[in-house]
Design an enzyme around this catalytic site. Structure first.
Site, mmCIF file in Angstrom:
data_model
loop_
_atom_site.group_PDB
_atom_site.id
_atom_site.type_symbol
_atom_site.label_atom_id
_atom_site.label_comp_id
_atom_site.label_asym_id
_atom_site.label_seq_id
_atom_site.Cartn_x
_atom_site.Cartn_y
_atom_site.Cartn_z
ATOM 1 N NE ARG A 193 5.167 -41.862 -3.265
ATOM 2 C CZ ARG A 193 4.649 -41.851 -4.483
ATOM 3 N NH1 ARG A 193 5.446 -42.001 -5.532
ATOM 4 N NH2 ARG A 193 3.363 -41.705 -4.665
ATOM 5 C CE LYS A 205 -10.746 -40.493 -17.517
ATOM 6 N NZ LYS A 205 -9.747 -41.417 -18.076
ATOM 7 N N GLY A 219 -3.256 -39.144 -5.060
ATOM 8 C CA GLY A 219 -2.077 -38.317 -5.279
ATOM 9 C C GLY A 219 -2.363 -36.832 -5.152
ATOM 10 N N GLY A 233 -4.316 -45.056 -6.011
ATOM 11 C CA GLY A 233 -4.970 -46.156 -6.723
ATOM 12 C C GLY A 233 -5.121 -47.377 -5.840
#
Ligand code: ADP
Ligand code: MG
Length: 395
Positions: free
Chosen positions: A36, A197, A351, A374
């Site tokens: 990053r 999920k 991720g 996200g």
């Protein structure tokens, strides 16, 4: 691109506040993976070349709204300094008199890094007083942290209301890749969705039912769909109640949609989710009692790989199985390899999916690897509207 970037604004000699994503893994006070930090280098190097004074801000970990010893930015500043080959001063606060005085003395080309933004309880509340203090430090705001663009915090959104705000090169790259996906994807447009999920991903699944040609479902999520069809799933991970209801709704919608929603035809099962467990491949509607589905089976992997290879645009989020354990990694690997071979535009976000692709050594075979899991899902779900992007100036 519709948003202005650092190239479209005068930064010569200016104080430039850059929101970066330096939320890196640390170990024993050292940066363990500097991906990053490296990702932000093009913007920082450009600003230095323009003689700007670069003030960097980022969060690191989850410090619970107060200073935490293990989450100070010092190791990050040290690594950045090595990568840039110039000193990077780390400040011990985010705003305030001491910070102001250092910024006042900065010379063109200097780089400083503010303390962890989440040490200040006002950051995550997007408190206007913090936004105003941050804005007081600079003449221009640059957003180069796509991973936090879906959060309206003081450093990602609030501060941009006070300053000319533009995108950095990393955010520009993300927006370009994802904009096309939302507005005019290549066809066939194939979406691969997995992970844990269903309820996290309902928004994107419903969105893609309207725009994709095929949606390939894998991961633990598949078992909630099986359950919704009345199949027995053994001890597989299932989101009871709400998840099953959502899965039923999606299956209904898929039945009347042009889009093909594909579920696994076979699965790899084991009695426990462990490396040494005995495994077998069973038909999706024949999972034995006491067994747990941990990966898509070989027939499914072959079908999915074929569909992916024939696509002109592929978006993938969420692993096909518990890929962290080798015995359950084959499905995820098959998807990654098919994407690597696909000639179309291939985008991976999320991720764990990105970690999987990196683990297989296939990241550089993808057209785009999104730095924001996200954020990329929310971007797609909301047709490109994210709090941290909306605040940037239009071209
Ligand atoms: P991403 O981070 O790419 O968005 P998620 O966080 O949604 O993906 O899901 C990743 C997790 O899902 C991984 O830890 C993986 O082990 C787990 N997972 C995938 N398939 C299964 C399965 N069949 N059973 C249990 N866990 C699974
Ligand atoms: Mg994840």
């Amino acid at each position: 691109m519709a948003k202005k970037t650092v190239r479209d604004i005068d930064v010569v000699g200016k104080r430039v506040l850059v929101r970066v994503d330096f939320n890196v893994p640390l170990k024993d006070g050292v940066v363990r993976d500097d991906t990053r930090i490296r990702a932000a280098l093009p913007t920082i190097i450009y600003l230095r070349s323009q003689g700007a004074k670069t003030i960097l801000t980022s969060h690191l970990g989850r410090p619970k709204k107060q200073p935490k010893e293990g989450l100070v930015m010092d190791p990050v500043a040290a690594r950045l300094s090595e990568l840039l080959d110039v000193p990077v001063k780390k400040l011990d606060e985010l705003t305030g008199a001491a910070v102001e005085s250092v910024v006042q003395q900065m010379k063109p080309g200097d780089v400083v890094l503010l303390e962890n933004s989440r040490f200040d309880p006002r950051e995550e509340k997007n408190d206007p007083s913090l936004a105003a203090e941050l804005a007081g430090l600079a003449d221009v705001y640059v957003d180069d942290a796509f991973g936090t663009a879906h959060r309206a915090h003081a450093t990602t959104a609030g501060v941009a209301e006070h300053l000319p705000a533009v995108a950095g090169f990393l955010v520009e790259k993300e927006l370009e890749a994802l904009d096309t996906l939302v507005t005019s994807p290549g066809r066939p447009f194939v979406v691969v969705l997995g992970g844990a999920k269903v309820t996290d991903k309902i928004g994107v699944i419903e969105k893609f039912l309207d725009v994709a040609d095929d949606i390939l479902v894998g991961g633990a999520m598949a078992f909630t769909f099986f359950k919704a069809q009345g199949w027995s799933v053994g001890t597989s991970l299932v989101e009871e109640d709400e998840g099953v209801a959502v899965a039923k709704r999606i299956l209904d919608k898929a039945a009347s949609s042009y889009c093909n929603l594909l579920l696994p035809e076979d699965v790899v099962v084991a009695e426990k989710a462990e490396a040494d467990a005995e495994t077998k491949v069973v038909k999706a509607d024949a999972i034995p009692d006491g067994w747990m589905g941990l990966d898509i089976g070989p027939a499914t992997a072959a079908t999915y790989a074929g569909t992916i290879m024939g696509a002109d645009e592929v978006f993938w989020n969420g692993p096909m199985g518990m890929f962290e354990v080798d015995a359950f990694a084959a499905g995820t690997k098959a998807v990654a390899e098919a994407m690597a071979q696909c000639k179309g535009m291939t985008i991976v976000g999320g991720g764990d999916s990105v970690a999987a692709v990196n683990g297989f050594g296939l990241a550089d075979k993808m057209a785009h690897v999104s730095t924001g899991g996200g954020a990329s899902l929310e971007f797609i779900e909301n047709d490109g509207v994210l709090p941290g992007v909306t605040v940037l100036q239009d071209k």
